[in-house]
Design a protein around this motif. Structure first.
Motif, PDB file in Angstrom:
ATOM      1  N   GLU A  12      30.120  26.389  39.766  1.00 23.98           N
ATOM      2  CA  GLU A  12      31.101  25.663  40.738  1.00 23.98           C
ATOM      3  C   GLU A  12      30.234  24.748  41.659  1.00 23.98           C
ATOM      4  O   GLU A  12      30.923  23.533  41.921  1.00 23.98           O
ATOM      5  N   VAL A 260      39.201  25.722  38.328  1.00 23.37           N
ATOM      6  CA  VAL A 260      39.706  26.410  37.164  1.00 23.37           C
ATOM      7  C   VAL A 260      38.836  26.559  35.939  1.00 23.37           C
ATOM      8  O   VAL A 260      38.825  27.700  35.195  1.00 23.37           O
ATOM      9  N   ARG A 261      38.262  25.732  35.351  1.00 23.76           N
ATOM     10  CA  ARG A 261      37.709  25.876  34.202  1.00 23.76           C
ATOM     11  C   ARG A 261      36.408  26.429  34.185  1.00 23.76           C
ATOM     12  O   ARG A 261      35.785  27.191  33.434  1.00 23.76           O
ATOM     13  N   ARG A 263      35.775  29.141  36.347  1.00 22.76           N
ATOM     14  CA  ARG A 263      35.795  30.500  36.500  1.00 22.76           C
ATOM     15  C   ARG A 263      36.689  31.186  35.211  1.00 22.76           C
ATOM     16  O   ARG A 263      36.530  32.097  35.090  1.00 22.76           O
ATOM     17  N   ILE A 264      37.274  30.383  34.411  1.00 21.05           N
ATOM     18  CA  ILE A 264      37.780  30.780  33.158  1.00 21.05           C
ATOM     19  C   ILE A 264      36.509  30.977  32.288  1.00 21.05           C
ATOM     20  O   ILE A 264      36.403  32.028  31.650  1.00 21.05           O
ATOM     21  N   LEU A 267      34.936  34.281  33.013  1.00 16.58           N
ATOM     22  CA  LEU A 267      35.530  35.307  32.969  1.00 16.58           C
ATOM     23  C   LEU A 267      35.614  35.765  31.441  1.00 16.58           C
ATOM     24  O   LEU A 267      35.326  36.749  31.101  1.00 16.58           O
ATOM     25  N   SER A 298      39.214  38.150  37.757  1.00 17.82           N
ATOM     26  CA  SER A 298      40.782  37.803  37.415  1.00 17.82           C
ATOM     27  C   SER A 298      41.380  36.986  38.601  1.00 17.82           C
ATOM     28  O   SER A 298      42.013  36.054  38.666  1.00 17.82           O
ATOM     29  N   LYS A 300      39.582  35.867  41.234  1.00 20.08           N
ATOM     30  CA  LYS A 300      39.074  34.375  41.163  1.00 20.08           C
ATOM     31  C   LYS A 300      39.692  33.198  40.349  1.00 20.08           C
ATOM     32  O   LYS A 300      40.278  32.043  41.041  1.00 20.08           O
ATOM     33  N   VAL A 301      39.996  33.516  39.184  1.00 22.47           N
ATOM     34  CA  VAL A 301      41.047  32.554  38.350  1.00 22.47           C
ATOM     35  C   VAL A 301      42.232  32.417  38.711  1.00 22.47           C
ATOM     36  O   VAL A 301      42.623  31.170  39.013  1.00 22.47           O
ATOM     37  N   TYR A 302      42.838  33.520  39.219  1.00 22.55           N
ATOM     38  CA  TYR A 302      44.185  33.426  39.750  1.00 22.55           C
ATOM     39  C   TYR A 302      43.958  32.375  40.991  1.00 22.55           C
ATOM     40  O   TYR A 302      45.338  31.518  41.198  1.00 22.55           O
ATOM     41  N   ASN A 305      43.783  28.813  40.035  1.00 20.72           N
ATOM     42  CA  ASN A 305      45.221  28.342  39.319  1.00 20.72           C
ATOM     43  C   ASN A 305      46.252  28.047  40.565  1.00 20.72           C
ATOM     44  O   ASN A 305      46.897  27.118  40.415  1.00 20.72           O
TER      45      ASN A 305
END
Length: 645
Positions: A12, A260-261, A263-264, A267, A298, A300-302, A305
């Motif tokens: 990041e 977002v990208r 953290r995905i 994951l 998850s 973190k991704v949430y 988003n």
């Protein structure tokens, strides 16, 4: 808990390449398809011109076909005919169920017969019909052009993605070994599959309309100024607010989408790693801890988003509000000009259409910009892999080894550039000699093997293969003659036979079986349900460690390797399989050099020579009995294992 995963989210903080630089690197792939690009831009240009011309076309129809005065034109001999006049001398009026042409200036009335009225009506209908047919034809042509534009752009996109993905995978295969030690498989998989798919969405959903949207916005501004300069100035008074809103949206949406990208990707890496190690999680009863870790990832991704959604949610309503403000300004000043005769109803309609046309791309901008930023973020990460250095330290003076002689001359090596793992290792292994390298954990045994294979570059000293320095060889060709049988053999999904020949269909089945028999692998493989044609899952999970070792050993002999390295190959095998492997090694050593890394000293007794490594140095060499009699480090290691057993 954040400190546990701090390393995962370091991406990041990485600075991304600019969009322009990223696009220029993509352009290298795009420009290969010049004909398709030409067809894309040609259909795009014509379709855009037609779309921009439609409101002007409809304006003409309103002012000159529908809302027009048809009047009498008096001619000699008292004959009459209908002519079209924008400000005709006579208007048609109905009074007392009769039709009259009334003079605009004097009020004089001339009665119109039914036949004359029919002519008047037919003229108007005929002009409307012709206008409608032309309008429908234009719409059909626009549809065909839009279809062609989307089709050609998608073909270009799919070709670009195909070649980009192929080049990316080829590049990954040639990356340095250190790259795969620092980057988990899930992350690399995301780059090859997910990120290239994001680029595909960019070509199919954005490129096909982005240039058109830009052209329409510019064209709308120009045409409004041409139609009515004063009215266009009133209308465009809201444009500065619109521009500021778009710029702010671009800034915040880019930051949100990058997060977002990243953290995905993190994951995906976490999932790939933990699914591969699921057995360890179960055996050590770590399900709850892993569940908490996944919840953290998850979440973190949430949250990323949600941040992106906040930006997206405010943009479209804001654009809608600005559109209604703009239309209100148009109607206010347009009605004043219409009352004063400074404009026409058709012009106001055209302006309304152009405002809608102007805001339509802005409404879609939120979605398209998300796709575009997603694509550029993915492209940036893909090109970061392309920027990784490949293995290129072979001078390619020689392509292969003939004898299998290995010599280390005062070799020093450090992984991090500070702490030396090898501190001046020297030894010599003769062709077809069977040598074992032993030592405690961390002594440098595995490092020696990786250096022989060229996976790392040593800092000083020399490694000679057949009396030629390692770096004088072409590494790709050299590795065809060096086979490594690791402790945990990796097998691909497919049959055992295919794994033995590495899916090379040019090697006949019978030749594979012949080699398998020569290394005693046939005895165990024949017990399987479909013997050589038994289908195995990824990594060979359905086979035992010993069976996988024999498959790898067969593979090494089949490809005529001159140096075969066994890295703890017999550490996890049963007694029967170990006996078969030892027999196979005795036969293989007649034509290949065998180097064994071993902790179980009982497996190295039959070696021609044993090299003892201690704290990055070779401290002893000799046969098993000699080293035992010397009462040195080997003796201590052997006695310790013997007493423990």
């Amino acid at each position: 808990m954040a400190s546990v995963h701090e390393e995962i989210f370091l991406e990041e903080k990485e600075k991304s390449e600019g969009d322009l630089k990223t696009f220029l690197r993509l352009w290298v792939y795009i420009k290969k398809y010049k004909l398709l690009l030409f067809l894309t831009f040609l259909t795009l240009a014509i379709a855009t011109i037609i779309e921009l011309a439609l409101p002007v076309f409809i304006r003409y129809g309103i002012d000159n076909v529908i809302n027009v005065n048809y009047s009498f034109d008096l001619v000699p001999e008292n004959e009459t005919q209908f002519v079209e006049q924008e400000n005709g001398a006579y208007n048609l009026e109905k009074r007392d169920n009769n039709y009259y042409m009334v003079n605009n200036q004097t009020g004089e009335r001339i009665q119109v017969s039914g036949e004359q009225y029919s002519q008047y009506f037919d003229l108007a209908i005929r002009k409307i019909q012709i206008f409608s047919l032309i309008f429908i034809s234009v719409l059909v042509g626009q549809f065909l052009l839009n279809y062609g534009q989307v089709f050609f752009a998608n073909v270009v996109g799919q070709k670009v993605i195909f070649h980009l993905r192929k080049d990316l995978f080829s590049h990954i295969l040639k990356l340095k070994y250190t790259y795969f030690e620092k980057n988990p498989p899930g992350k690399v998989t995301t780059r090859v599959v997910n990120d290239t798919q994001n680029l595909s969405d960019f070509f199919s959903d954005v490129v096909t309309s982005l240039l058109k949207d830009i052209a329409i916005i510019i064209g709308v501004i120009i045409l409004m100024m041409v139609l009515d300069f004063e009215l266009s100035l009133y209308t465009m008074s809201m444009f500065p607010v619109i521009v500021v809103s778009v710029v702010l949206f671009r800034h915040f949406d880019r930051k949100a989408y990058d997060k977002v990208r990243t953290r995905i990707s993190a994951l995906n890496s976490y999932l790939a790693e933990n699914l591969a190690g699921s057995n360890v999680t179960r055996l050590f009863n770590q399900e709850e801890r892993k569940k908490k870790e996944f919840d953290y990832m998850s979440t973190k991704v949430y949250r990323a988003n949600l941040q992106q959604m906040y930006v997206f949610a405010i943009f479209r309503p804001l654009m809608s509000l600005l559109q209604y403000f703009t239309i209100s300004i148009l109607l206010w000043f347009g009605s004043l000009q219409l009352t004063d005769g400074q404009t026409t109803f058709g012009t106001i309609y055209a302006f309304t259409s152009y405002i809608d046309m102007f805001f339509r791309p802005l409404f879609d901008l939120a979605e398209k910009y998300d796709i575009m930023q997603n694509a550029f973020a993915s492209a940036g990460k893909i090109f970061k892999i392309f920027d990784q250095e490949q293995e290129n330290f072979g001078r390619k003076k020689y392509t292969t080894i003939q004898e299998g002689k290995v010599e280390f001359q005062n070799v020093k090596f450090s992984y991090d550039g500070n702490k030396e793992v090898l501190k001046g290792v020297s030894f010599k292994i003769n062709p077809n000699e069977r040598v074992a390298i032993v030592g405690e954990t961390g002594s440098g045994k595995t490092t020696i093997i990786k250096l022989i294979s060229g996976l790392y570059k040593y800092q000083s000293g020399k490694i000679l293969l057949d009396d030629k320095e390692l770096y004088d060889y072409d590494l790709n060709e050299l590795r065809k003659k060096i086979a490594v049988v690791p402790q945990d053999v990796f097998l691909f999904s497919g049959t055992i036979l295919d794994n033995m020949r590495l899916f090379n269909q040019d090697i006949p089945d019978e030749e594979v079986k012949k080699v398998a028999k020569s290394v005693y692998a046939d005895e165990i493989i024949s017990r399987l349900p479909q013997n050589y044609y038994t289908v195995i899952t990824e990594r060979g999970g359905t086979l035992s460690s010993g069976e996988r070792q024999l498959v790898a050993l067969t593979r090494a002999v089949l490809f005529n390797s001159k140096i075969i390295i066994l890295d703890e190959a017999t550490a996890n095998v049963d007694v029967e399989t170990e006996f078969l492997i030892q027999q196979a090694l005795n036969k293989i050593s007649e034509r290949s050099t065998i180097i064994s890394i071993a902790h179980r000293l009982s497996t190295v007794k039959s070696s021609n020579r044993i090299i003892v490594v201690h704290k990055g140095l070779v401290v002893e060499e000799g046969r098993h009995e000699e080293l035992i009699n010397n009462h040195g480090i080997y003796y201590d290691l052997y006695r310790l294992q013997f007493e423990n057993s």
